[in-house]
Design a protein around this motif. Structure first.
Motif, PDB file in Angstrom:
ATOM      1  N   SER A  70       0.796  -1.270   0.169  1.00  0.00           N
ATOM      2  CA  SER A  70       0.063   0.031  -0.027  1.00  0.00           C
ATOM      3  C   SER A  70       0.794   1.270  -0.029  1.00  0.00           C
ATOM      4  CB  SER A  70      -0.952  -0.085   1.029  1.00  0.00           C
ATOM      5  OG  SER A  70      -0.028  -0.066   2.445  1.00  0.00           O
ATOM      6  N   SER A  71       2.185   1.124  -0.003  1.00  0.00           N
ATOM      7  CA  SER A  71       2.876   2.408   0.403  1.00  0.00           C
ATOM      8  C   SER A  71       4.528   2.109  -0.398  1.00  0.00           C
ATOM      9  CB  SER A  71       3.097   2.914   1.887  1.00  0.00           C
ATOM     10  OG  SER A  71       4.035   3.852   1.871  1.00  0.00           O
ATOM     11  N   GLU A  72       4.886   3.239  -0.874  1.00  0.00           N
ATOM     12  CA  GLU A  72       6.271   3.354  -1.411  1.00  0.00           C
ATOM     13  C   GLU A  72       7.093   4.173  -0.543  1.00  0.00           C
ATOM     14  OE1 GLU A  72       7.791   1.579  -3.861  1.00  0.00           O
ATOM     15  OE2 GLU A  72       6.022   0.518  -4.156  1.00  0.00           O
ATOM     16  N   VAL A  73       6.569   4.337   0.891  1.00  0.00           N
ATOM     17  CA  VAL A  73       7.687   5.063   1.710  1.00  0.00           C
ATOM     18  C   VAL A  73       9.026   4.424   1.625  1.00  0.00           C
ATOM     19  CG1 VAL A  73       6.741   3.785   3.613  1.00  0.00           C
ATOM     20  CG2 VAL A  73       7.893   6.198   3.982  1.00  0.00           C
ATOM     21  N   ILE A  93      12.630  -6.982  -1.580  1.00  0.00           N
ATOM     22  CA  ILE A  93      11.575  -6.703  -1.207  1.00  0.00           C
ATOM     23  C   ILE A  93      11.201  -5.125  -1.112  1.00  0.00           C
ATOM     24  CG2 ILE A  93      11.302  -8.717  -0.051  1.00  0.00           C
ATOM     25  CD1 ILE A  93      11.563  -7.625   2.645  1.00  0.00           C
ATOM     26  N   GLY A  94      11.952  -4.193  -1.238  1.00  0.00           N
ATOM     27  CA  GLY A  94      11.717  -2.710  -1.623  1.00  0.00           C
ATOM     28  C   GLY A  94      12.451  -1.739  -0.630  1.00  0.00           C
ATOM     29  N   ALA A  95      13.528  -2.373   0.174  1.00  0.00           N
ATOM     30  CA  ALA A  95      13.934  -1.251   0.978  1.00  0.00           C
ATOM     31  C   ALA A  95      14.972  -0.371   0.273  1.00  0.00           C
ATOM     32  CB  ALA A  95      14.874  -2.157   2.043  1.00  0.00           C
ATOM     33  N   ARG A 155       8.231   1.766  -7.275  1.00  0.00           N
ATOM     34  CA  ARG A 155       9.002   3.024  -7.252  1.00  0.00           C
ATOM     35  C   ARG A 155      10.348   2.832  -8.009  1.00  0.00           C
ATOM     36  NH1 ARG A 155      12.169   4.707  -3.172  1.00  0.00           N
ATOM     37  NH2 ARG A 155      11.009   3.424  -1.692  1.00  0.00           N
ATOM     38  N   HIS A 156      11.011   1.652  -7.432  1.00  0.00           N
ATOM     39  CA  HIS A 156      12.300   1.388  -8.014  1.00  0.00           C
ATOM     40  C   HIS A 156      11.986   0.830  -9.462  1.00  0.00           C
ATOM     41  CE1 HIS A 156      14.054   0.074  -3.653  1.00  0.00           C
ATOM     42  NE2 HIS A 156      13.879   1.465  -3.865  1.00  0.00           N
ATOM     43  N   GLY A 182      17.951   4.946  -6.406  1.00  0.00           N
ATOM     44  CA  GLY A 182      17.827   5.461  -5.087  1.00  0.00           C
ATOM     45  C   GLY A 182      18.725   4.783  -4.061  1.00  0.00           C
ATOM     46  N   VAL A 183      19.153   3.465  -4.317  1.00  0.00           N
ATOM     47  CA  VAL A 183      19.846   2.746  -3.553  1.00  0.00           C
ATOM     48  C   VAL A 183      21.362   2.894  -3.678  1.00  0.00           C
ATOM     49  CG1 VAL A 183      20.310   0.318  -2.948  1.00  0.00           C
ATOM     50  CG2 VAL A 183      17.887   0.921  -3.678  1.00  0.00           C
ATOM     51  N   SER A 184      22.037   2.993  -2.466  1.00  0.00           N
ATOM     52  CA  SER A 184      23.385   3.392  -2.545  1.00  0.00           C
ATOM     53  C   SER A 184      24.049   2.067  -3.110  1.00  0.00           C
ATOM     54  CB  SER A 184      24.044   3.459  -1.063  1.00  0.00           C
ATOM     55  OG  SER A 184      25.206   3.524  -1.380  1.00  0.00           O
ATOM     56  N   ALA A 185      25.026   2.364  -4.344  1.00  0.00           N
ATOM     57  CA  ALA A 185      25.554   1.453  -4.871  1.00  0.00           C
ATOM     58  C   ALA A 185      26.859   0.810  -4.021  1.00  0.00           C
ATOM     59  CB  ALA A 185      25.975   1.641  -6.393  1.00  0.00           C
TER      60      ALA A 185
END
Length: 227
Positions: A70-73, A93-95, A155-156, A182-185
Motif C-alpha cells: 500500500s505504500s512506497e515510503v 522486497i523494497g528497502a 517506485r524502484h 535511489g539505493v546506494s551502490a
C-alpha cells in the motif's frame, strides 16, 4: 521537515536515533511493534521508516512486504546480521538502504538525508509527456505507459525503466541502474537490479507477450530497445 518513523524494540537504540535525527531537524515517532507501525502508516503516513529486522511481533522483512502492498515510503533496515543474503533480500522486497548493528547514529542520520534527497521530485516537465516508441513517460504523474497501457510499477521499477528510456540502446551497468533506483551502490547490491529487471520484463509481457524491449548484455548490463 521530514517525519521519520522508527520501528525498533530496543529503547537504547531508539533513543540514540531520535537524538541524532532530531539534531538534524527531523521529527520522529518511535514504535516497538511492526503491526502498530503499519496501522499508523495508514492513518498518518511517515516520510521514511527506520525498520529493525528483529521485532517481537514479526520480522522487519515481513513488515516491509506488507508495507509495500500500500505504500512506497522509503525504508532503511537496521539489523544485527551482516550477511549478503540478508542485505539482498531486504533490498529486493523494497528497502532503500541497510545498516548493520552496531552503527553510528550520525551515519544513520546521514543515510536518511541521502535517501530523502534522492527522492526529491524534479521540476515538472512540459504539458505533453514525451513518447519514445511504444513507451510514454509522464514525469509529472510518475507513470509509464507501454503500447497505451499503464504499467503497474513499483517506485524502484519506475526509476530504473525511466533511466533506460532516457537513452535507448545505451548499455547501462548494474551499478548505474542501481544508483538510479535511489539505493546506494557502495554496498554492492548490483544483483538486486536483476530482480527488478525480471519483474519489469514480466510486466511488459503482460501487455505484449512477445516483448523483448529490455536487452541483456552479458558482463555489461542492460539496454532498452524501442520496438
Amino acid at each position: 521537515m521530514a517525519h521519520i518513523l522508527i520501528v525498533e524494540d530496543e529503547a537504547a537504540i531508539a533513543d540514540t536515533l531520535i537524538y541524532a535525527l532530531q539534531g538534524e531537524g527531523f521529527t520522529t515517532r518511535w514504535l516497538t511493534l511492526a503491526g502498530e507501525a503499519l496501522a499508523l502508516q495508514a492513518r498518518e503516513p511517515a516520510d521514511l521508516w527506520i525498520l529493525d529486522v528483529g521485532l517481537p511481533d514479526m520480522s522487519g522483512f515481513e513488515a516491509c512486504k506488507q508495507l509495500r502492498r500500500s505504500s512506497e515510503v522509503p525504508v532503511l533496515f537496521l539489523t544485527a546480521r551482516d550477511s549478503e543474503i540478508d542485505r539482498v533480500v531486504g533490498l529486493e522486497i523494497g528497502a532503500d538502504d541497510y545498516v548493520s548493528k552496531p552503527f553510528s547514529p550520525r551515519e544513520v542520520a546521514a543515510r536518511v538525508k541521502a535517501i530523502l534527497k534522492r527522492l526529491q521530485p524534479r521540476v515538472p516537465p512540459a504539458a505533453e509527456p514525451p513518447a519514445a516508441g511504444p513507451f510514454r513517460f509522464d514525469e509529472l504523474r510518475q507513470q509509464i505507459h507501454y503500447h497505451g497501457q499503464l504499467l503497474p510499477l513499483t517506485r524502484h521499477e519506475l526509476k530504473l525503466l525511466a533511466v533506460l528510456l532516457s537513452q535507448p540502446e545505451r548499455v547501462f551497468s548494474r551499478e548505474q541502474l542501481l544508483d538510479a533506483t535511489g539505493v546506494s551502490a557502495e554496498a554492492g547490491y548490483e544483483r538486486t537490479v536483476d530482480s527488478h529487471i525480471r519483474s519489469l520484463r514480466a510486466k511488459l509481457r503482460e501487455v505484449r507477450a512477445d516483448s523483448e524491449a529490455i536487452q541483456t548484455h552479458r558482463g555489461l548490463g542492460y539496454s532498452l530497445r524501442l520496438l
